[in-house]
Design a protein around this motif. Structure first.
Motif, PDB file in Angstrom:
ATOM      1  N   LEU A  81       0.808  -1.217   0.000  1.00  0.00           N
ATOM      2  CA  LEU A  81       0.000   0.000   0.000  1.00  0.00           C
ATOM      3  C   LEU A  81       0.846   1.274   0.000  1.00  0.00           C
ATOM      4  O   LEU A  81       1.731   1.427  -0.832  1.00  0.00           O
ATOM      5  CB  LEU A  81      -1.005  -0.065   1.146  1.00  0.00           C
ATOM      6  CG  LEU A  81      -1.976  -1.273   1.030  1.00  0.00           C
ATOM      7  CD1 LEU A  81      -2.762  -1.480   2.313  1.00  0.00           C
ATOM      8  CD2 LEU A  81      -2.898  -1.091  -0.150  1.00  0.00           C
ATOM      9  N   VAL A  82       0.569   2.234   0.903  1.00  0.00           N
ATOM     10  CA  VAL A  82       1.260   3.523   0.848  1.00  0.00           C
ATOM     11  C   VAL A  82       2.758   3.353   1.096  1.00  0.00           C
ATOM     12  O   VAL A  82       3.579   4.077   0.509  1.00  0.00           O
ATOM     13  CB  VAL A  82       0.650   4.526   1.848  1.00  0.00           C
ATOM     14  CG1 VAL A  82       1.353   5.871   1.759  1.00  0.00           C
ATOM     15  CG2 VAL A  82      -0.843   4.703   1.579  1.00  0.00           C
ATOM     16  N   SER A  83       3.148   2.404   1.934  1.00  0.00           N
ATOM     17  CA  SER A  83       4.582   2.160   2.166  1.00  0.00           C
ATOM     18  C   SER A  83       5.257   1.658   0.897  1.00  0.00           C
ATOM     19  O   SER A  83       6.399   2.026   0.600  1.00  0.00           O
ATOM     20  CB  SER A  83       4.780   1.161   3.309  1.00  0.00           C
ATOM     21  OG  SER A  83       4.460   1.738   4.558  1.00  0.00           O
ATOM     22  N   ALA A  84       4.552   0.810   0.142  1.00  0.00           N
ATOM     23  CA  ALA A  84       5.103   0.322  -1.124  1.00  0.00           C
ATOM     24  C   ALA A  84       5.160   1.449  -2.148  1.00  0.00           C
ATOM     25  O   ALA A  84       6.125   1.566  -2.907  1.00  0.00           O
ATOM     26  CB  ALA A  84       4.264  -0.840  -1.653  1.00  0.00           C
ATOM     27  N   LEU A  85       4.128   2.299  -2.188  1.00  0.00           N
ATOM     28  CA  LEU A  85       4.155   3.459  -3.085  1.00  0.00           C
ATOM     29  C   LEU A  85       5.348   4.343  -2.760  1.00  0.00           C
ATOM     30  O   LEU A  85       6.057   4.825  -3.655  1.00  0.00           O
ATOM     31  CB  LEU A  85       2.861   4.270  -2.963  1.00  0.00           C
ATOM     32  CG  LEU A  85       1.567   3.638  -3.483  1.00  0.00           C
ATOM     33  CD1 LEU A  85       0.393   4.571  -3.212  1.00  0.00           C
ATOM     34  CD2 LEU A  85       1.668   3.322  -4.973  1.00  0.00           C
ATOM     35  N   ILE A  94       2.984  10.423   2.592  1.00  0.00           N
ATOM     36  CA  ILE A  94       3.943   9.826   3.513  1.00  0.00           C
ATOM     37  C   ILE A  94       3.192   8.795   4.354  1.00  0.00           C
ATOM     38  O   ILE A  94       2.196   9.133   4.993  1.00  0.00           O
ATOM     39  CB  ILE A  94       4.574  10.890   4.423  1.00  0.00           C
ATOM     40  CG1 ILE A  94       5.349  11.904   3.577  1.00  0.00           C
ATOM     41  CG2 ILE A  94       5.491  10.237   5.455  1.00  0.00           C
ATOM     42  CD1 ILE A  94       5.888  13.063   4.373  1.00  0.00           C
ATOM     43  N   PRO A  95       3.618   7.542   4.336  1.00  0.00           N
ATOM     44  CA  PRO A  95       2.894   6.526   5.112  1.00  0.00           C
ATOM     45  C   PRO A  95       2.882   6.852   6.599  1.00  0.00           C
ATOM     46  O   PRO A  95       3.928   7.174   7.170  1.00  0.00           O
ATOM     47  CB  PRO A  95       3.660   5.229   4.820  1.00  0.00           C
ATOM     48  CG  PRO A  95       4.989   5.672   4.312  1.00  0.00           C
ATOM     49  CD  PRO A  95       4.781   6.980   3.631  1.00  0.00           C
ATOM     50  N   PRO A  96       1.714   6.794   7.244  1.00  0.00           N
ATOM     51  CA  PRO A  96       1.625   7.089   8.676  1.00  0.00           C
ATOM     52  C   PRO A  96       2.244   6.006   9.550  1.00  0.00           C
ATOM     53  O   PRO A  96       2.514   6.215  10.728  1.00  0.00           O
ATOM     54  CB  PRO A  96       0.116   7.187   8.915  1.00  0.00           C
ATOM     55  CG  PRO A  96      -0.473   6.298   7.865  1.00  0.00           C
ATOM     56  CD  PRO A  96       0.407   6.450   6.662  1.00  0.00           C
ATOM     57  N   ALA A  97       2.452   4.831   8.949  1.00  0.00           N
ATOM     58  CA  ALA A  97       3.072   3.694   9.631  1.00  0.00           C
ATOM     59  C   ALA A  97       3.649   2.795   8.552  1.00  0.00           C
ATOM     60  O   ALA A  97       3.345   2.955   7.369  1.00  0.00           O
ATOM     61  CB  ALA A  97       2.042   2.938  10.473  1.00  0.00           C
TER      62      ALA A  97
END
Length: 203
Positions: A81-85, A94-97
């Motif tokens: 998800l956002v971390s992979a993006l 910016i991923p919150p976690a």
């Protein structure tokens, strides 16, 4: 009591060989004595990235130290998800976690720091589009670009539909993945009907 200069030099070299980051168990297996390890921690030669995960302070910190720390403690996880993006340098969020995927029958790891968010996925989704990468010598798995876009639509209620749309637009515009690749993973995630209208609007 301060360890000998030789013990400190050997310990520092072991950390350098491992890319500057090691878990306690890895450090001990590399021959570093516990008292040497903890003396280095207490005197600033090592920095704790997470419980039992240390970074040699004389080495440059990796670009994503939180990811490295989590992946060392959760080797079965896949960055998603956002971390992979963020890892693929897509989008503006910016991923919150540290967001990771785990099989549905696997319990989330207990990690107080850094923050971690676990998303459970089916076996088919967990094994699709996985890439092997590394940060500062720490091997980890991350979903590829096309799979990540599909996942963002699958978990749009968690990450936000706007995040998914932004990622889709950027990936298609910059040809980071083809529409066919994205739709193949959308089929696995069962979100073809959700993604298709947004994809057709870009073509």
């Amino acid at each position: 009591m301060k360890p000998s200069d030789t013990a400190l030099a050997v310990a520092a070299e072991a950390f350098k060989i491992s890319g500057g980051i090691m878990r306690t168990s890895e450090a001990l297996a590399a021959g570093i004595q516990p008292r040497t390890l903890y003396w280095m921690r207490d005197n600033g030669l090592l920095v704790a990235l997470s419980r039992g995960v240390y970074h040699l302070s004389s080495q440059d910190l990796p670009s994503q130290p939180d990811v490295a720390a989590v992946m060392l403690r959760a080797p079965r996880a896949v960055l998603c998800l956002v971390s992979a993006l963020d890892y693929h340098e897509i989008g503006t969020r910016i991923p919150p976690a540290v967001q990771v995927a785990l099989p549905r029958n696997v319990r989330p790891p207990r990690i107080a720091h850094p923050r971690i968010k676990v998303f459970h996925m089916s076996e088919a989704s967990m094994t699709a589009g996985v890439e092997e990468q590394s940060i500062a010598g720490v091997p980890f798995r991350v979903f590829g670009i096309a799979k990540t876009v599909a996942d963002c639509f699958k978990f749009r209620n968690s990450v936000g539909l706007d995040v998914a749309i932004e990622a889709l637009q950027e990936v298609v515009k910059n040809r980071r993945a083809s529409p066919a690749e994205i739709m193949s993973y959308a089929n696995i995630d069962r979100v073809e009907s959700v993604i298709r209208p947004y994809l057709e609007a870009l073509l």
